[in-house]
Scaffold this motif. Structure first.
Motif, mmCIF file in Angstrom:
data_model
loop_
_atom_site.group_PDB
_atom_site.id
_atom_site.type_symbol
_atom_site.label_atom_id
_atom_site.label_comp_id
_atom_site.label_asym_id
_atom_site.label_seq_id
_atom_site.Cartn_x
_atom_site.Cartn_y
_atom_site.Cartn_z
ATOM 1 N N CYS A 182 -5.367 92.633 -34.605
ATOM 2 C CA CYS A 182 -6.252 93.718 -34.182
ATOM 3 C C CYS A 182 -7.503 93.749 -35.052
ATOM 4 C CB CYS A 182 -5.505 95.042 -34.252
ATOM 5 S SG CYS A 182 -6.415 96.441 -33.563
ATOM 6 N N SER A 183 -7.326 93.519 -36.345
ATOM 7 C CA SER A 183 -8.470 93.590 -37.262
ATOM 8 C C SER A 183 -9.529 92.557 -36.924
ATOM 9 C CB SER A 183 -7.987 93.415 -38.710
ATOM 10 O OG SER A 183 -7.667 92.066 -39.009
ATOM 11 N N VAL A 184 -9.109 91.338 -36.598
ATOM 12 C CA VAL A 184 -10.059 90.275 -36.283
ATOM 13 C C VAL A 184 -10.856 90.624 -35.021
ATOM 14 C CG1 VAL A 184 -10.271 87.871 -35.547
ATOM 15 C CG2 VAL A 184 -8.711 88.483 -37.393
ATOM 16 N N GLU A 185 -10.149 91.047 -33.986
ATOM 17 C CA GLU A 185 -10.829 91.329 -32.729
ATOM 18 C C GLU A 185 -11.690 92.592 -32.833
ATOM 19 O OE1 GLU A 185 -8.776 90.827 -29.101
ATOM 20 O OE2 GLU A 185 -7.471 89.243 -29.864
ATOM 21 N N LEU B 157 -9.890 98.569 -41.342
ATOM 22 C CA LEU B 157 -9.409 97.572 -40.385
ATOM 23 C C LEU B 157 -10.457 96.478 -40.190
ATOM 24 C CD1 LEU B 157 -7.123 96.902 -38.251
ATOM 25 C CD2 LEU B 157 -8.655 97.969 -36.576
ATOM 26 N N ILE B 158 -11.704 96.873 -40.032
ATOM 27 C CA ILE B 158 -12.768 95.891 -39.815
ATOM 28 C C ILE B 158 -12.949 95.001 -41.040
ATOM 29 C CG2 ILE B 158 -15.246 95.623 -39.415
ATOM 30 C CD1 ILE B 158 -15.091 98.188 -37.704
ATOM 31 N N GLU B 159 -12.863 95.590 -42.221
ATOM 32 C CA GLU B 159 -12.962 94.792 -43.454
ATOM 33 C C GLU B 159 -11.849 93.749 -43.499
ATOM 34 O OE1 GLU B 159 -15.218 94.707 -45.723
ATOM 35 O OE2 GLU B 159 -16.351 96.568 -45.522
ATOM 36 N N GLN B 160 -10.657 94.138 -43.113
ATOM 37 C CA GLN B 160 -9.549 93.189 -43.088
ATOM 38 C C GLN B 160 -9.842 92.058 -42.111
ATOM 39 O OE1 GLN B 160 -5.661 94.931 -42.513
ATOM 40 N NE2 GLN B 160 -4.681 92.957 -42.098
ATOM 41 N N GLY B 161 -10.433 92.404 -40.972
ATOM 42 C CA GLY B 161 -10.764 91.385 -39.989
ATOM 43 C C GLY B 161 -11.757 90.367 -40.517
ATOM 44 N N HIS B 162 -12.754 90.843 -41.247
ATOM 45 C CA HIS B 162 -13.745 89.932 -41.810
ATOM 46 C C HIS B 162 -13.125 88.996 -42.856
ATOM 47 C CE1 HIS B 162 -17.405 91.259 -39.859
ATOM 48 N NE2 HIS B 162 -17.130 92.521 -40.122
ATOM 49 N N ALA B 163 -12.033 89.430 -43.468
ATOM 50 C CA ALA B 163 -11.404 88.623 -44.522
ATOM 51 C C ALA B 163 -10.394 87.611 -43.988
ATOM 52 C CB ALA B 163 -10.716 89.550 -45.529
ATOM 53 N N ALA C 77 -15.716 93.048 -32.228
ATOM 54 C CA ALA C 77 -16.241 94.059 -31.305
ATOM 55 C C ALA C 77 -17.308 94.936 -31.949
ATOM 56 C CB ALA C 77 -15.094 94.923 -30.785
ATOM 57 N N HIS C 78 -17.285 95.053 -33.281
ATOM 58 C CA HIS C 78 -18.203 95.959 -33.975
ATOM 59 C C HIS C 78 -19.301 95.224 -34.751
ATOM 60 C CE1 HIS C 78 -16.125 99.928 -33.469
ATOM 61 N NE2 HIS C 78 -15.153 99.105 -33.090
ATOM 62 N N LEU C 79 -19.535 93.964 -34.421
ATOM 63 C CA LEU C 79 -20.525 93.200 -35.166
ATOM 64 C C LEU C 79 -21.918 93.835 -35.129
ATOM 65 C CD1 LEU C 79 -19.594 89.502 -34.285
ATOM 66 C CD2 LEU C 79 -19.472 90.609 -36.534
ATOM 67 N N ALA C 80 -22.244 94.517 -34.039
ATOM 68 C CA ALA C 80 -23.588 95.083 -33.910
ATOM 69 C C ALA C 80 -23.810 96.286 -34.829
ATOM 70 C CB ALA C 80 -23.854 95.487 -32.460
#
Length: 466
Positions: free
Chosen positions: A313-316, A339-345, A320-323
């Motif tokens: 979920c974090s990656v996707e 969650l987003i920070e985890q996705g970036h890592a 989705a929030h790159l903008a």
């Protein structure tokens, strides 16, 4: 007008309209009056569209009087989860960043509902970005059964409004359980369709490959009626399935006699609260009494996959929030930001491992459905937690993973499910269970739900405010 007007089913309203015993404008005005009275306490709505709803309702009055019939939702007041794009109201997706965002087009499901004659009462609150918690600056919806108890995430407003009689059905979305959790906590019936059965065009994503959109209602028949309107291929969403949409209501009384319903007792009962287990066994007996064949089965290994849900979920979500992330990081609440920070890592190797585990589980589940028609399981491993307990859970990721045990695997596999009430816990809060089916078996799930609800009354129980 009857005293129980706000809790009539969609199918009842439809019949009353066609027999000219009620008008959509009368029902819509009564709904708006009830929203004005109760929603300041329960916070189900992000935006109420009173003037527009009455215009739609009066148009339905005129059409029905002239013999024009758009289907089972014609003139029925519903609520839209606030991740559905609408040109006629802001679509915030539970965020502060998009609080004033008014899209230039409607989500496909919004257009389909309104073409079917549904009256849009407003946009329903949700957790920030459809993840686990509400933005700290937003008043979170409160459970009408008891405001001290969890209302579920992320379709929290959908659960509150439908349960409190503030709409007759609502749209929810489910990435890790967000149709099923608020359906469970609010005593509702929700259908999470097969991934791709309902278009996600114009729906804010949390995690695109996990996101499902579906109805939350007060009965299996009502959920089937809504699903029949929103399902189907969409040229704007190439991930939608091309299979034709059956008339779910036409088959809904076919019952469960001869259906093979599997249960993995280790999965469904080991380490599960005794009240949940007792309720599930009673639901199993009821289905057997209705003629279903109960088979003991073994679910493919799911534990590792549940542990992969947050990383996937974090990656996707990060994508989705790159903008807006990290450029507007300060406007995010802490849970979604984390969650987003985890996705970036996350690394590519880690993502590949999740993908392979997902394929293994999905393949094993598809093989299991060669031997059974449906799978029986709880919705949650425990009765509905209090808000205090949920706060404690939030500090323990292992507890969150336990709650996801019965939901996340079937988002990974894209399997359809129906969630229904199955009893009451000792604290007078609803208990629930779910049935899971192979892809595109929503018609069978609706039949099974209708059969179960034809001889039980748990779905007719109402919160104290009723």
């Amino acid at each position: 007008m009857t005293a129980d007007l706000h809790y009539k089913s969609i199918t009842e309203l439809s019949d009353l309209y066609r027999r000219k015993q009620l008008k959509p404008s009368e029902v819509t005005q009564a709904s708006l009056d009830r929203i004005a009275k109760l929603d300041p306490r329960f916070h189900g709505y992000a935006v109420v569209l009173a003037e527009r709803a009455m215009q739609q309702a009066k148009r339905s009055d005129d059409e029905i009087a002239r013999g024009i019939w758009r289907g089972p939702l014609h003139g029925v007041p519903i609520g839209l989860k606030d991740l559905c794009y609408t040109t006629f109201a802001p679509t915030a997706g539970g965020t502060k960043i998009h609080a004033t965002f008014v899209p230039s087009f409607n989500a496909t499901i919004v257009d389909r509902l309104e073409r079917g004659g549904a009256v849009s009462l407003g946009k329903l609150k949700m957790t920030e970005g459809a993840y686990t918690s509400h933005h700290p600056d937003d008043a979170a919806p409160l459970n009408p059964w008891n405001v001290d108890y969890w209302v579920g995430s992320s379709s929290s407003g959908s659960g509150v409004a439908t349960s409190a009689g503030l709409c007759y059905g609502s749209i929810g979305s489910d990435t890790g359980g967000s149709i099923r959790f608020p359906s469970a906590t609010c005593g509702l019936t929700g259908i999470k369709p097969t991934w791709g059965r309902v278009s996600r065009y114009g729906v804010f994503p949390l995690a695109d490959s996990l996101d499902h959109v579906g109805p939350m209602c007060r009965s299996a028949a009502d959920a089937a009626a809504m699903l029949g309107v929103i399902a189907g291929a969409d040229p704007n969403d190439p991930t939608t399935l091309q299979a034709p949409v059956p008339n779910y209501l036409a088959q809904i009384d076919d019952g469960v006699r001869g259906l093979r319903i599997g249960i993995d007792r280790s999965y469904a009962e080991h380490g599960i609260d005794p009240q949940v287990v007792a309720g599930l066994r009673e639901a199993e007996r009821t289905l057997a009494d209705l003629g279903a064949e109960i088979r003991e089965v073994r679910l493919p290994a799911y534990e590792k996959l549940v542990g992969h849900w947050i990383p996937m979920c974090s990656v996707e979500t990060a994508e989705a929030h790159l903008a807006t992330y990290p450029s507007r990081k300060s406007e995010y609440g802490p849970d979604l930001a984390q969650l987003i920070e985890q996705g970036h890592a996350m690394t590519g190797v880690e993502i590949a491992a999740i993908h392979h585990e997902r394929l293994r589980f999905s393949g094993g589940l598809a093989a299991l459905f060669e031997d059974i028609d449906l799978l029986l399981a709880p919705t949650m491993p425990v009765p509905i937690p209090t808000l205090t307990r949920m706060g404690e859970y939030g500090a323990d990721p292992n507890v969150l993973l336990n709650i996801l045990r019965f939901t996340a695997p079937f988002d990974f596999s894209g399997s359809p499910t129906i969630t229904m009430p199955m009893g009451m816990a000792s604290d007078a809060m609803p208990l629930s269970f779910q049935l899971v089916g192979p892809h595109l078996s929503e018609h069978v799930l609706a039949r099974a739900g209708q059969a179960y609800q034809s001889i039980t009354d748990w779905h007719t129980k109402r919160p104290p405010i009723a």
